[in-house]
Write a protein that holds these residues in place. Structure first.
Motif, mmCIF file in Angstrom:
data_model
loop_
_atom_site.group_PDB
_atom_site.id
_atom_site.type_symbol
_atom_site.label_atom_id
_atom_site.label_comp_id
_atom_site.label_asym_id
_atom_site.label_seq_id
_atom_site.Cartn_x
_atom_site.Cartn_y
_atom_site.Cartn_z
ATOM 1 N N LYS B 47 -28.010 -1.117 45.191
ATOM 2 C CA LYS B 47 -28.993 -1.958 45.879
ATOM 3 C C LYS B 47 -29.983 -1.075 46.643
ATOM 4 O O LYS B 47 -31.202 -1.305 46.597
ATOM 5 N N PHE B 51 -34.014 -0.629 45.892
ATOM 6 C CA PHE B 51 -34.982 -0.897 46.960
ATOM 7 C C PHE B 51 -35.969 0.263 47.090
ATOM 8 O O PHE B 51 -37.170 0.059 47.243
ATOM 9 N N GLY B 145 -35.090 -10.917 40.481
ATOM 10 C CA GLY B 145 -33.731 -10.818 41.016
ATOM 11 C C GLY B 145 -33.247 -12.144 41.591
ATOM 12 O O GLY B 145 -33.673 -13.212 41.163
ATOM 13 N N PHE B 146 -32.384 -12.049 42.593
ATOM 14 C CA PHE B 146 -31.807 -13.238 43.245
ATOM 15 C C PHE B 146 -32.879 -14.223 43.681
ATOM 16 O O PHE B 146 -32.735 -15.428 43.529
ATOM 17 N N LYS B 147 -33.957 -13.673 44.242
ATOM 18 C CA LYS B 147 -35.013 -14.524 44.812
ATOM 19 C C LYS B 147 -35.758 -15.299 43.733
ATOM 20 O O LYS B 147 -36.454 -16.252 44.033
ATOM 21 N N ASN B 148 -35.578 -14.869 42.446
ATOM 22 C CA ASN B 148 -36.218 -15.585 41.350
ATOM 23 C C ASN B 148 -35.232 -16.497 40.632
ATOM 24 O O ASN B 148 -35.550 -17.039 39.581
ATOM 25 N N ARG B 151 -29.114 -14.759 37.954
ATOM 26 C CA ARG B 151 -27.697 -14.574 38.259
ATOM 27 C C ARG B 151 -27.053 -13.749 37.143
ATOM 28 O O ARG B 151 -27.565 -13.683 36.025
ATOM 29 N N PHE B 171 -29.976 -7.842 42.052
ATOM 30 C CA PHE B 171 -30.331 -7.416 43.409
ATOM 31 C C PHE B 171 -31.393 -8.389 43.926
ATOM 32 O O PHE B 171 -31.834 -9.235 43.164
ATOM 33 N N PRO B 172 -31.800 -8.266 45.176
ATOM 34 C CA PRO B 172 -32.759 -9.246 45.684
ATOM 35 C C PRO B 172 -34.028 -9.408 44.832
ATOM 36 O O PRO B 172 -34.439 -10.530 44.566
ATOM 37 N N LYS B 173 -34.636 -8.275 44.407
ATOM 38 C CA LYS B 173 -35.895 -8.422 43.660
ATOM 39 C C LYS B 173 -35.860 -7.776 42.278
ATOM 40 O O LYS B 173 -36.861 -7.767 41.576
ATOM 41 N N SER B 175 -33.214 -6.681 38.632
ATOM 42 C CA SER B 175 -31.947 -6.919 37.921
ATOM 43 C C SER B 175 -31.755 -5.845 36.875
ATOM 44 O O SER B 175 -32.728 -5.275 36.368
#
Lengths: 88, 269
Positions: B47, B51, B145-148, B151, B171-173, B175
């Protein structure tokens, strides 16, 4: 000192912009050129973090986390031992 | 002077011993943490790396786009003319095929509606940030990622029709996607014309293989798809390897899209 900083920057840029084998080759080269070049081990860790899988296939080490880190760690210790022997 | 040196040596040895004990203890703690908390530690490290890397990879994509746009300025006029002609020809061929594709798609949709199976798939689009050979394995890193809504385990396709792989880590933004051609990765497939159901195994480098008994007749050019109503294209048979001494034959094919030229993937939500 400045040379080492430049080497670090070049290694970092190859990790983001160049194929993986360029970064590995440069890491090995810099380990030979500079004493105690631990930044190469970090580069290996970065490659593992970016591209390895937590559930690598049961067929061996391909894709497993830690392959590049362990490789660079091994090369780091090897370079240190060799340099100590030939007193560089 | 002699006693002074002896004292200093003894102090140095004590310090060295202390340093060694500290290093040894730290190594033991590190190994224990890795053994028992391997997956969370790996995920945390990954992660952090994602980032840090994301802005650089986005900058890399932008640079490639800029370079591709500017390259035509240094190409000769005649080579551009030639290229233009080739593209026009290909475009007219594709336009013709699109007409029959549209007809087939309508027919497929009508059949599915008759069987009460309507495709309600939604897709998230992700730009490819990293691909082989930048990545050492058959991996893609995409900008979703997660925010979109992404999974782990979601299907990743090219253009919604070609199966590329599955989401492996999110990951947050960003994959990580494992391609179906990842070595020893197995996938259930169907050979379209012979309707044979079998398993395709990845060989790396966008290549896959199927092993079947020699009695099954397979020809080059046969289409390989996923099983089921909403089948996805996996590849087209390129080579059939037959050895008279072997009761099995190897069918080799590769992903039908060029990963190097693919800019986006569609992830089925």
């Amino acid at each position: 000192m400045i040379k080492r900083i430049v080497a670090d920057i070049v290694l970092l840029l190859t990790l983001f912009f160049a194929p993986w084998y360029v970064a590995v080759g440069l890491g090995v080269l810099f380990m030979a050129l500079f004493p105690g070049f631990w930044e190469a081990v970090l580069a290996g860790l970065f490659l593992d973090a970016m591209y390895a899988f937590p559930d690598a296939i049961s067929g061996g080490f391909y894709g497993a986390f830690g392959v590049f880190t362990i490789l660079f760690l091994f090369l780091f210790v090897l370079a240190w031992k060799i340099k100590k022997q030939i007193r560089i | 002077m002699f006693w002074y040196n002896m004292k200093m040596n003894s102090l140095r040895n004590k310090n060295n011993k202390k340093t060694r004990i500290i290093w040894l203890s730290a190594s033991v703690v590190f190994v224990v943490v890795l053994l028992f908390f391997r997956v969370p530690v790996e995920h945390l490290v990954a992660k952090t790396a994602m980032f840090v890397a994301r802005p650089f990879l986005l900058a890399n994509n932008a640079m490639i786009k800029w370079w591709d746009g500017g390259v035509f300025l240094i190409e000769s006029k005649s080579s551009l003319k030639q290229e233009n002609l080739i593209f026009r020809e290909k475009l007219s061929e594709i336009n013709t095929r699109l007409i029959s594709y549209g007809i087939l798609q309508k027919e497929n949709q009508d059949l599915k509606e008759m069987l009460s199976r309507v495709d309600e798939g939604e897709y998230a689009v992700g730009a490819i940030l990293s691909r082989p050979p930048k990545s050492p394995y058959d991996t893609l890193v995409v900008d979703a990622g997660f925010k979109n809504g992404i999974r782990t385990g979601m299907t990743v396709t090219a253009y919604g029709d070609v199966l590329l792989g599955y989401v492996s880590e999110v990951f947050p933004k960003t994959s990580k996607i494992k391609l179906i051609s990842f070595p020893k990765e197995e996938l259930n497939v169907v050979l379209a014309s012979s309707t044979v159901s079998t398993v395709a195994v990845g060989r790396g480098g966008a290549n896959l293989e199927i092993t079947l008994p020699r009695v099954v007749e397979i020809s080059e050019g046969e289409i390989v798809t996923t099983p089921g109503m909403e089948s996805l294209l996996i590849g087209v048979v390129e080579k059939v390897q037959v050895d008279p001494a072997d009761p099995f034959q190897k069918i080799l094919f590769r992903l039908p899209v060029n990963i190097q030229e693919l800019k986006y993937v569609m992830i089925k939500l």
